[in-house]
Design an enzyme around this catalytic site. Structure first.
Site, PDB file in Angstrom:
ATOM      1  N   CYS A  76       0.899  -0.845   0.086  1.00  0.00           N
ATOM      2  CA  CYS A  76       0.122  -0.266  -0.210  1.00  0.00           C
ATOM      3  C   CYS A  76       1.044   1.058  -0.358  1.00  0.00           C
ATOM      4  O   CYS A  76       0.144   2.368  -0.467  1.00  0.00           O
ATOM      5  CB  CYS A  76      -0.982   0.349   0.917  1.00  0.00           C
ATOM      6  N   THR A  77       2.410   1.547   0.439  1.00  0.00           N
ATOM      7  CA  THR A  77       2.687   2.322   0.765  1.00  0.00           C
ATOM      8  C   THR A  77       3.745   2.789  -0.921  1.00  0.00           C
ATOM      9  O   THR A  77       3.237   4.115  -1.213  1.00  0.00           O
ATOM     10  CB  THR A  77       3.877   2.143   1.862  1.00  0.00           C
TER      11      THR A  77
END
Length: 200
Positions: A79-80
């Protein structure tokens, strides 16, 4: 020991298309207002212009371990890097008259930490009540007792879902894939230099 949130492991399992998003193209967004990290709310049905909405499970936090078995869940990790990809390509997306929202089940307070730490130039939307699971039948999975959205990206034009990226892999290339599609697809019938969102 906490994971390096910016780096993807080499042996991540590749998610398969289970058909859970096959129904979404050409569907109108529901009349649901979601909290944004800028303190406003966004009515999805009232969004004007073209928008990229990337739906992600959850961002990790530095110094905190990810849920047990996180890397073994297909499509969970990344997600990052995905958010950073949209950050790095934000100007190019704006040139294509596309706005960007990230969306997850975390609270706005949790999301705000990630937005500020990652210097995201766009806002994140919180669907902590899983309203889109029920209204759009978005697929979810469970980890560490949390129900989270499976990763997907929606291209929305005038409130209608035009394109769905699902599954998304690798997540750090999602923004590149979206840009490639936008550049080859015919441009939407929108006016003005930037997208608009109507916030009640």
């Amino acid at each position: 020991m906490s994971a390096n949130l910016f780096q993807l492991p080499m042996d991540l399992p590749v998610p398969v298309d289970d058909g859970a998003a096959a129904h979404l193209e050409q569907v109108l967004l529901p009349c649901i207002s979601l909290p944004s990290t800028d303190g406003t709310t966004v009515n999805l049905a009232a969004m004007e212009g073209q928008w990229v909405i990337y739906v992600y499970p959850m961002t990790g936090r530095p110094g905190l371990p990810l849920p047990d078995g996180w890397d073994a869940i297909p499509g969970a990790r990344g997600c990052t890097p995905q958010s950073c990809g949209f950050r790095d390509h934000y100007k190019e997306l704006k040139q294509l008259r596309s706005g960007v929202f990230g969306l997850s089940t975390q609270t706005s307070e949790y999301q705000r930490e990630a937005r500020d730490r990652l210097h995201l130039p766009f806002q994140l939307l919180s669907d902590s009540l899983l309203q889109l699971k029920h209204s759009l039948h978005l697929p979810t999975f469970t980890a560490a007792g949390m129900e989270l959205f499976k990763r997907m990206t929606l291209i929305v034009q005038q409130g209608r879902i035009k394109k769905v990226f699902y599954p998304v892999f690798p997540p750090d290339r999602n923004a590149d894939d979206v840009l490639a599609w936008l550049r080859t697809d015919s441009q939407p019938d929108v006016t003005g230099d930037a997208p608009l969102a109507v916030r009640p």
